[in-house]
Design a protein around this motif. Sequence first.
Motif, PDB file in Angstrom:
ATOM      1  N   GLY A 232      32.841  34.448  52.444  1.00 28.74           N
ATOM      2  CA  GLY A 232      33.222  33.159  51.886  1.00 28.74           C
ATOM      3  C   GLY A 232      33.769  32.174  52.907  1.00 28.74           C
ATOM      4  O   GLY A 232      34.262  31.119  52.542  1.00 28.74           O
ATOM      5  N   ARG A 233      33.671  32.511  54.194  1.00 27.15           N
ATOM      6  CA  ARG A 233      34.144  31.594  55.240  1.00 27.15           C
ATOM      7  C   ARG A 233      33.090  30.518  55.494  1.00 27.15           C
ATOM      8  O   ARG A 233      31.912  30.832  55.663  1.00 27.15           O
ATOM      9  N   ALA A 234      33.529  29.275  55.524  1.00 21.73           N
ATOM     10  CA  ALA A 234      32.611  28.162  55.789  1.00 21.73           C
ATOM     11  C   ALA A 234      32.155  28.218  57.247  1.00 21.73           C
ATOM     12  O   ALA A 234      32.973  28.265  58.152  1.00 21.73           O
ATOM     13  N   LEU A 235      30.861  28.256  57.460  1.00 17.82           N
ATOM     14  CA  LEU A 235      30.285  28.306  58.801  1.00 17.82           C
ATOM     15  C   LEU A 235      29.742  26.960  59.240  1.00 17.82           C
ATOM     16  O   LEU A 235      29.690  26.668  60.428  1.00 17.82           O
ATOM     17  N   LYS A 236      29.319  26.157  58.257  1.00 16.96           N
ATOM     18  CA  LYS A 236      28.660  24.889  58.574  1.00 16.96           C
ATOM     19  C   LYS A 236      28.717  24.010  57.341  1.00 16.96           C
ATOM     20  O   LYS A 236      28.568  24.503  56.226  1.00 16.96           O
ATOM     21  N   THR A 237      28.962  22.721  57.533  1.00 16.50           N
ATOM     22  CA  THR A 237      29.001  21.797  56.406  1.00 16.50           C
ATOM     23  C   THR A 237      28.169  20.559  56.700  1.00 16.50           C
ATOM     24  O   THR A 237      27.911  20.226  57.860  1.00 16.50           O
ATOM     25  N   GLY A 238      27.776  19.897  55.643  1.00 17.60           N
ATOM     26  CA  GLY A 238      27.035  18.657  55.776  1.00 17.60           C
ATOM     27  C   GLY A 238      27.167  17.856  54.497  1.00 17.60           C
ATOM     28  O   GLY A 238      27.667  18.346  53.483  1.00 17.60           O
ATOM     29  N   ALA A 239      26.732  16.633  54.551  1.00 20.50           N
ATOM     30  CA  ALA A 239      26.773  15.741  53.394  1.00 20.50           C
ATOM     31  C   ALA A 239      25.340  15.340  53.061  1.00 20.50           C
ATOM     32  O   ALA A 239      24.404  16.053  53.391  1.00 20.50           O
ATOM     33  N   PHE A 240      25.167  14.177  52.451  1.00 25.02           N
ATOM     34  CA  PHE A 240      23.828  13.719  52.105  1.00 25.02           C
ATOM     35  C   PHE A 240      22.957  13.683  53.356  1.00 25.02           C
ATOM     36  O   PHE A 240      23.396  13.246  54.416  1.00 25.02           O
ATOM     37  N   MET A 241      21.724  14.163  53.242  1.00 25.15           N
ATOM     38  CA  MET A 241      20.786  14.170  54.368  1.00 25.15           C
ATOM     39  C   MET A 241      19.398  13.778  53.894  1.00 25.15           C
ATOM     40  O   MET A 241      19.020  14.095  52.769  1.00 25.15           O
ATOM     41  N   SER A 242      18.679  13.149  54.791  1.00 23.29           N
ATOM     42  CA  SER A 242      17.268  12.892  54.522  1.00 23.29           C
ATOM     43  C   SER A 242      16.529  14.230  54.577  1.00 23.29           C
ATOM     44  O   SER A 242      17.078  15.248  55.012  1.00 23.29           O
ATOM     45  N   ARG A 243      15.293  14.242  54.173  1.00 20.21           N
ATOM     46  CA  ARG A 243      14.489  15.457  54.216  1.00 20.21           C
ATOM     47  C   ARG A 243      14.450  16.031  55.625  1.00 20.21           C
ATOM     48  O   ARG A 243      14.655  17.227  55.827  1.00 20.21           O
ATOM     49  N   ASP A 244      14.173  15.198  56.625  1.00 18.25           N
ATOM     50  CA  ASP A 244      14.075  15.678  58.005  1.00 18.25           C
ATOM     51  C   ASP A 244      15.414  16.215  58.511  1.00 18.25           C
ATOM     52  O   ASP A 244      15.464  17.236  59.198  1.00 18.25           O
ATOM     53  N   GLU A 245      16.500  15.548  58.168  1.00 17.66           N
ATOM     54  CA  GLU A 245      17.825  16.015  58.577  1.00 17.66           C
ATOM     55  C   GLU A 245      18.154  17.356  57.920  1.00 17.66           C
ATOM     56  O   GLU A 245      18.708  18.253  58.563  1.00 17.66           O
ATOM     57  N   LEU A 246      17.777  17.499  56.647  1.00 12.61           N
ATOM     58  CA  LEU A 246      18.047  18.738  55.944  1.00 12.61           C
ATOM     59  C   LEU A 246      17.228  19.889  56.520  1.00 12.61           C
ATOM     60  O   LEU A 246      17.741  21.002  56.682  1.00 12.61           O
TER      61      LEU A 246
ATOM     62  N   GLU B  37      13.053  12.757  47.490  1.00  6.88           N
ATOM     63  CA  GLU B  37      14.151  13.678  47.433  1.00  6.88           C
ATOM     64  C   GLU B  37      13.949  14.824  48.407  1.00  6.88           C
ATOM     65  O   GLU B  37      12.837  15.277  48.626  1.00  6.88           O
ATOM     66  N   SER B  38      15.022  15.330  48.933  1.00 10.56           N
ATOM     67  CA  SER B  38      14.971  16.368  49.950  1.00 10.56           C
ATOM     68  C   SER B  38      14.779  17.768  49.385  1.00 10.56           C
ATOM     69  O   SER B  38      13.960  18.543  49.878  1.00 10.56           O
ATOM     70  N   TRP B  39      15.546  18.130  48.364  1.00  9.46           N
ATOM     71  CA  TRP B  39      15.547  19.514  47.896  1.00  9.46           C
ATOM     72  C   TRP B  39      14.221  19.988  47.305  1.00  9.46           C
ATOM     73  O   TRP B  39      13.860  21.153  47.505  1.00  9.46           O
ATOM     74  N   PRO B  40      13.454  19.171  46.598  1.00  5.82           N
ATOM     75  CA  PRO B  40      12.169  19.653  46.074  1.00  5.82           C
ATOM     76  C   PRO B  40      11.084  19.807  47.146  1.00  5.82           C
ATOM     77  O   PRO B  40      10.040  20.389  46.879  1.00  5.82           O
ATOM     78  N   ASP B  41      11.316  19.294  48.348  1.00  6.54           N
ATOM     79  CA  ASP B  41      10.324  19.360  49.424  1.00  6.54           C
ATOM     80  C   ASP B  41       9.957  20.823  49.708  1.00  6.54           C
ATOM     81  O   ASP B  41      10.824  21.696  49.772  1.00  6.54           O
ATOM     82  N   GLU B  42       8.681  21.085  49.905  1.00 11.10           N
ATOM     83  CA  GLU B  42       8.196  22.454  50.102  1.00 11.10           C
ATOM     84  C   GLU B  42       8.808  23.123  51.339  1.00 11.10           C
ATOM     85  O   GLU B  42       9.207  24.289  51.289  1.00 11.10           O
ATOM     86  N   GLN B  43       8.915  22.423  52.444  1.00 14.22           N
ATOM     87  CA  GLN B  43       9.485  23.026  53.654  1.00 14.22           C
ATOM     88  C   GLN B  43      10.968  23.354  53.450  1.00 14.22           C
ATOM     89  O   GLN B  43      11.449  24.405  53.861  1.00 14.22           O
ATOM     90  N   VAL B  44      11.680  22.474  52.795  1.00 18.26           N
ATOM     91  CA  VAL B  44      13.095  22.725  52.489  1.00 18.26           C
ATOM     92  C   VAL B  44      13.196  23.950  51.586  1.00 18.26           C
ATOM     93  O   VAL B  44      14.008  24.853  51.840  1.00 18.26           O
ATOM     94  N   ARG B  45      12.382  24.027  50.573  1.00 16.83           N
ATOM     95  CA  ARG B  45      12.406  25.170  49.651  1.00 16.83           C
ATOM     96  C   ARG B  45      12.121  26.474  50.384  1.00 16.83           C
ATOM     97  O   ARG B  45      12.765  27.487  50.125  1.00 16.83           O
ATOM     98  N   GLN B  46      11.167  26.453  51.300  1.00 13.89           N
ATOM     99  CA  GLN B  46      10.838  27.662  52.067  1.00 13.89           C
ATOM    100  C   GLN B  46      12.013  28.089  52.955  1.00 13.89           C
ATOM    101  O   GLN B  46      12.344  29.271  53.022  1.00 13.89           O
ATOM    102  N   LEU B  47      12.628  27.132  53.632  1.00 13.34           N
ATOM    103  CA  LEU B  47      13.769  27.455  54.490  1.00 13.34           C
ATOM    104  C   LEU B  47      14.927  28.034  53.672  1.00 13.34           C
ATOM    105  O   LEU B  47      15.561  29.012  54.088  1.00 13.34           O
ATOM    106  N   VAL B  48      15.183  27.456  52.532  1.00 11.18           N
ATOM    107  CA  VAL B  48      16.258  27.962  51.671  1.00 11.18           C
ATOM    108  C   VAL B  48      15.937  29.381  51.216  1.00 11.18           C
ATOM    109  O   VAL B  48      16.791  30.277  51.289  1.00 11.18           O
ATOM    110  N   SER B  49      14.705  29.621  50.802  1.00 11.49           N
ATOM    111  CA  SER B  49      14.346  30.945  50.281  1.00 11.49           C
ATOM    112  C   SER B  49      14.332  32.009  51.369  1.00 11.49           C
ATOM    113  O   SER B  49      14.436  33.190  51.074  1.00 11.49           O
TER     114      SER B  49
END
Length: 75
Positions: A50-64, A1-13
């Motif tokens: 609230g203006r959408a700047l960027k959108t995406g759909a399902f992504m692999s960990r690397d894509e995310l 899974e992508s979201w629990p990945d540590e690098q993804v979590r760091q980027l989000v935070s």
Amino acid sequence: ESWPDEQVRQLVSQGYIPVAANVDADGIRGVAARYQVDSIPRIIIVDAEGRALKTGAFMSRDELVEFLKNKPAAK
């Protein structure tokens, strides 16, 4: 899974406030329509207004990771 990945979590935070919404719920349908949610999952980066700047759909960990690294410029 992508979201629990540590690098993804760091980027989000470091630059995002994550919000999950059930677009099928009665009170959320307007939000889904506003942002033209046509698939699930849907990732939408919005600015403070609230203006959408960027959108995406399902992504692999690397894509995310790349998606999150490339922050959109505010409008």
